[in-house]
Design an enzyme around this catalytic site. Sequence first.
Site, PDB file in Angstrom:
ATOM      1  N   HIS A  49       0.752  -1.184   0.104  1.00  0.00           N
ATOM      2  CA  HIS A  49       0.131  -0.078  -0.044  1.00  0.00           C
ATOM      3  C   HIS A  49       0.741   1.228  -0.051  1.00  0.00           C
ATOM      4  CE1 HIS A  49      -3.441   2.643   1.940  1.00  0.00           C
ATOM      5  NE2 HIS A  49      -3.770   2.193   0.855  1.00  0.00           N
ATOM      6  N   LYS A 109       3.149   4.318  -1.142  1.00  0.00           N
ATOM      7  CA  LYS A 109       3.271   5.443  -2.457  1.00  0.00           C
ATOM      8  C   LYS A 109       4.650   6.325  -2.111  1.00  0.00           C
ATOM      9  CE  LYS A 109      -1.401   4.904  -1.713  1.00  0.00           C
ATOM     10  NZ  LYS A 109      -2.008   4.239  -0.745  1.00  0.00           N
ATOM     11  N   ASP A 114      16.997   9.653  -8.612  1.00  0.00           N
ATOM     12  CA  ASP A 114      18.738   9.834  -8.455  1.00  0.00           C
ATOM     13  C   ASP A 114      19.109   9.715  -6.890  1.00  0.00           C
ATOM     14  OD1 ASP A 114      18.490  10.229 -11.277  1.00  0.00           O
ATOM     15  OD2 ASP A 114      18.507  12.399 -11.148  1.00  0.00           O
ATOM     16  N   HIS A 124      -9.099  11.326   1.556  1.00  0.00           N
ATOM     17  CA  HIS A 124      -8.105  10.014   1.593  1.00  0.00           C
ATOM     18  C   HIS A 124      -6.898  10.310   2.142  1.00  0.00           C
ATOM     19  CE1 HIS A 124      -5.651   7.112  -1.082  1.00  0.00           C
ATOM     20  NE2 HIS A 124      -6.868   6.445  -0.771  1.00  0.00           N
ATOM     21  N   LYS A 167      -3.777  10.854   4.892  1.00  0.00           N
ATOM     22  CA  LYS A 167      -3.401  10.186   6.079  1.00  0.00           C
ATOM     23  C   LYS A 167      -2.373  10.953   6.837  1.00  0.00           C
ATOM     24  CE  LYS A 167      -4.108   7.089   2.578  1.00  0.00           C
ATOM     25  NZ  LYS A 167      -5.521   6.765   2.869  1.00  0.00           N
ATOM     26  N   ASP A 177       1.207  19.315  18.781  1.00  0.00           N
ATOM     27  CA  ASP A 177       1.742  20.338  19.282  1.00  0.00           C
ATOM     28  C   ASP A 177       2.371  21.351  18.280  1.00  0.00           C
ATOM     29  OD1 ASP A 177       0.931  19.802  21.830  1.00  0.00           O
ATOM     30  OD2 ASP A 177       3.026  18.796  22.671  1.00  0.00           O
TER      31      ASP A 177
END
Length: 425
Positions: A112, A114, A119, A304, A306, A311
């Site tokens: 899952h 991404k 380089d 969608h 996350k 603080d």
Amino acid sequence: MTRWVSGNSFQLLENGEAFFPRVFECIAAARHEVVLETFIWFEDKVGLALHAALLQAASRGVRIDVTVDGFGSPDLSPGFISALTQAGVRVHVFDPAPRLWGWRTNVFRRMHRKIVVVDGQRAFVGGINYSADHLADFGPEAKQDYAVEVLGPIVAEIHAFVHQALAAGQQGAAKSLGGQLRERLADRAHRLAQRWRLAPGPAGDAAAIFVTRDNRLHTTDIERHYRIAIRAARQRVVIANAYFFPGFQLLKEMRKAARRGVEVKLILQGEPDMAIVKTAANMLYHHLLSAGVQIFEYCERPLHGKVAVSDDEWATVGSSNLDPLSLSLNLEANVIIKDRAFNQHLSARLAHLMDNSCKQIRQGDLEESTWWRVVRSFFVFHLLSRFPAWAGWLPAHTPRLMLATVPIDTAESAGADRVSQADPV
């Protein structure tokens, strides 16, 4: 995964409008290598743009490795794949599996993550897939999401991680002894060349930790960092997460923080892409609100993201939801960031979301307590407290990487080379 690495800079990329052009621009400027991992790659206008960028880079001699999840990206066409492979792009399919009566199998323990590394000097980490539903012009179902562009020494750790994942799979990429030897020699030559290139130097003032979740040695690392941040919070915690059904320990830390006076805010889906997402989260509302946790439902379009802040310095962006799939089954990657400027920027964007696109849920908005809610809460409590242990009973197949030379959906029947891969650790 517990050592802070200093000298980094992070740029927040909100939605596909900011993310896609920046990634494609960096691929176009690549000189040596692009390594890309994604759960979803669709053959729509975004997927075709990525396809074109990779082909153009490959034509300049850039070494390109792309890993897609076999469950998340099942329908890429033969022409789409063959154009890449003929140009020299190596497309790897994570845990491919045949369909059974038209249904995709191997649902659990997906890749899952991404991640993009260009380089060895620049990386992207977040929750945005390569599909048109991450653009506003997709319509009401367009997703709200986040990623970060990363510069600095932490990129070396991300780069090493994606190569560990590839190397673990490539060791058995060919069936013949000669083919295996060629693969190993090519991989070692590439790694030797990487050592001669300069490691990323300081690029800013941010400290960071690159954290992953796998099914072997790092089963709870991302959740643990969330719990540490919430436990250490003194003023505020804001969490925006698409799929919210966390474990008992994480819920307990949220309630304890709210009760000691920390302002704990959750931004969850109000217009979910799947109805069960809201149903599951709603089961926890009474439990959280009673402790003083504030809940906001994002109602403009599906959420969608996350991301979270705590603080004035701590923040995280990544692929991990706060649900059983991400916390106990899937392979995930987040960056933990300690930087006041980034925290302030992400906090401002989340505040804008709450002020303009969210509905705050209050106790009076919930249904009156009934015998069914009491029984349901009892079972939810025990489910959340025991799920991490139960997850170990679910299928824990050894994930495989297959080098794609044919359509993903027909690769098994075509007899394409298979690669055995343990979870990268």
